[in-house]
Design an enzyme around this catalytic site. Structure first.
Site, PDB file in Angstrom:
ATOM      1  N   ARG A  48      35.188  29.412  57.388  1.00 11.68           N
ATOM      2  CA  ARG A  48      35.061  27.963  57.141  1.00 11.68           C
ATOM      3  C   ARG A  48      34.951  27.940  55.764  1.00 11.68           C
ATOM      4  O   ARG A  48      34.235  26.863  55.151  1.00 11.68           O
ATOM      5  CB  ARG A  48      33.925  27.363  57.873  1.00 11.68           C
ATOM      6  CG  ARG A  48      34.145  27.294  59.455  1.00 11.68           C
ATOM      7  CD  ARG A  48      35.193  26.758  59.730  1.00 11.68           C
ATOM      8  NE  ARG A  48      35.236  27.000  61.292  1.00 11.68           N
ATOM      9  CZ  ARG A  48      35.868  28.036  61.903  1.00 11.68           C
ATOM     10  NH1 ARG A  48      36.758  28.848  61.109  1.00 11.68           N
ATOM     11  NH2 ARG A  48      35.925  28.232  63.097  1.00 11.68           N
TER      12      ARG A  48
ATOM     13  N   SER B 218      32.253  19.905  65.055  1.00  6.84           N
ATOM     14  CA  SER B 218      31.056  20.764  64.900  1.00  6.84           C
ATOM     15  C   SER B 218      30.408  20.632  63.529  1.00  6.84           C
ATOM     16  O   SER B 218      31.066  20.646  62.305  1.00  6.84           O
ATOM     17  CB  SER B 218      31.739  22.100  65.104  1.00  6.84           C
ATOM     18  OG  SER B 218      32.365  22.474  66.240  1.00  6.84           O
TER      19      SER B 218
ATOM     20  N   GLU C 198      28.770  22.339  58.096  1.00  7.68           N
ATOM     21  CA  GLU C 198      30.061  22.320  57.932  1.00  7.68           C
ATOM     22  C   GLU C 198      30.764  20.941  57.083  1.00  7.68           C
ATOM     23  O   GLU C 198      31.537  21.239  56.053  1.00  7.68           O
ATOM     24  CB  GLU C 198      30.957  22.338  59.066  1.00  7.68           C
ATOM     25  CG  GLU C 198      30.928  23.565  59.996  1.00  7.68           C
ATOM     26  CD  GLU C 198      32.171  23.748  60.879  1.00  7.68           C
ATOM     27  OE1 GLU C 198      33.112  23.203  60.683  1.00  7.68           O
ATOM     28  OE2 GLU C 198      31.967  24.669  61.701  1.00  7.68           O
TER      29      GLU C 198
END
Length: 342
Positions: free
Chosen positions: A168, A242, A338
């Protein structure tokens, strides 16, 4: 100010961020052509403003009004470029909807991106976050991308090594990538395709449908079905998907955690480390379904924070910090968010 730049002053950003946070921008421009970036930088007033590049608005939490210029990426276009080394190259403009692009590749008879179906956001944002799901990541199918260097106005093509992909993560989330604007992305999709069913949940979904040899479209349909069951639709409930990364810990730490918590959900990594399920950790701390103010944790998936109506960015941030503190106190594991807080 260039007359053909449709700059909107005092612009509400509520409808261009999937959390639905009602913050305002001093100025807003929808980018539909690469040339507009050069025009912005050539204008002394616009060039002097703080800038925020916005894609689908699905990976951002606005903590207040933005006293600067929001550049909203809207450059479109999709094309098949041809074959190279057993792969088919396909290119899309950075403003293309990601899920729409995935479905378009499948309609061309090209598999590879199906495990990442229904991830919210744009094509241009996908390499920034190195998005991934169900055992696939953008870096696995990435070929190259084109950026505009804002300082010079120069177009530059970057390969995977230059993008410095991580979990990520990419160069675009660090200082070195701050002055680069992605305008298109090229993917290399395998001509000899095989389904990626290494995630048990996806394999079970495919098996339950009675598909012994699923097509790429059928795998995509299975992914979409799972995601729709587990995740809220941003059009109905504001969210950023998420919210926390699945933490990666050393093998010894994982073993210690398993001794104390035998039900711990974990996935072994190639280097001996273990990836823990952040949603499980949050759920064990009792956060699923709870709220702080108008920000809450989704009832069906503890990994997702939601806007229950009128939530501010400050409330979302306070909820995230409370969850991080509880997980750290109970498990000794630090959760990273995130989305980007602005």
């Amino acid at each position: 100010m260039p007359p053909d730049l449709a700059i909107s002053p005092d612009f509400s950003l509520r409808d261009v961020n999937t959390f639905g946070i009602d913050a305002r921008a001093r100025a807003y421009l929808k980018l539909t052509r690469v040339e507009q970036l050069a025009q912005v930088m050539a204008d002394p007033v616009l060039a002097a403003l703080p800038r925020l590049l916005l894609g689908g608005g699905s990976n951002i939490v606005l903590t207040g009004d933005f006293d600067g210029l929001v550049l909203h990426m809207g450059i479109e276009g999709r094309e098949v470029l041809g074959e190279q080394g057993g792969s088919v190259l396909v290119r899309a403009g950075a403003g293309e909807n990601w899920h729409g692009f995935v479905q378009w590749t499948l309609a061309q008879g090209l598999g590879g991106l199906e495990n990442m179906a229904l991830i919210p956001g744009t094509v241009g944002a996908s390499p920034i976050q190195n998005i991934g799901a169900y055992g696939a990541e953008v870096k696995d199918l990435f070929h190259s991308l084109t950026v505009v260097e804002l300082a010079s106005g120069r177009l530059r093509v970057m390969n995977a090594a230059a993008c410095r992909f991580g979990y990520r993560d990419s160069v675009f989330k660090h200082a070195e990538g701050a002055g680069l604007v992605i305008v298109d992305v090229t993917f290399a999709l395998p001509r000899a395709w095989a389904p990626n069913l290494k995630y048990a949940e996806l394999a079970q979904e495919v098996a339950a449908a009675g598909l012994a040899s699923p097509t790429a479209q059928q795998v995509s349909d299975a992914v979409v079905a799972i995601r729709r069951r587990k995740l809220p639709d941003p059009a109905r409930i504001g969210n950023a998907g998420s919210f926390f990364k699945n933490p990666v810990v050393g093998g010894a730490q994982c073993a210690a955690l398993l001794a104390a918590h035998p039900a711990l959900v974990h996935h072994a990594q190639g280097d001996g480390s273990e990836k823990l399920a952040a949603g499980w950790l949050i759920d064990q701390c009792g956060w699923k379904g709870r709220s702080l103010g108008a920000a809450g944790v989704y009832e069906k998936q503890a990994l997702v924070l939601v806007n229950r109506g009128g939530a501010s960015g400050a409330e979302v941030l306070a909820l995230a910090r409370a969850i991080q503190a509880d997980v750290l106190a109970r498990f000794g594991v630090a959760l990273e968010t995130e989305p980007v807080f602005v």
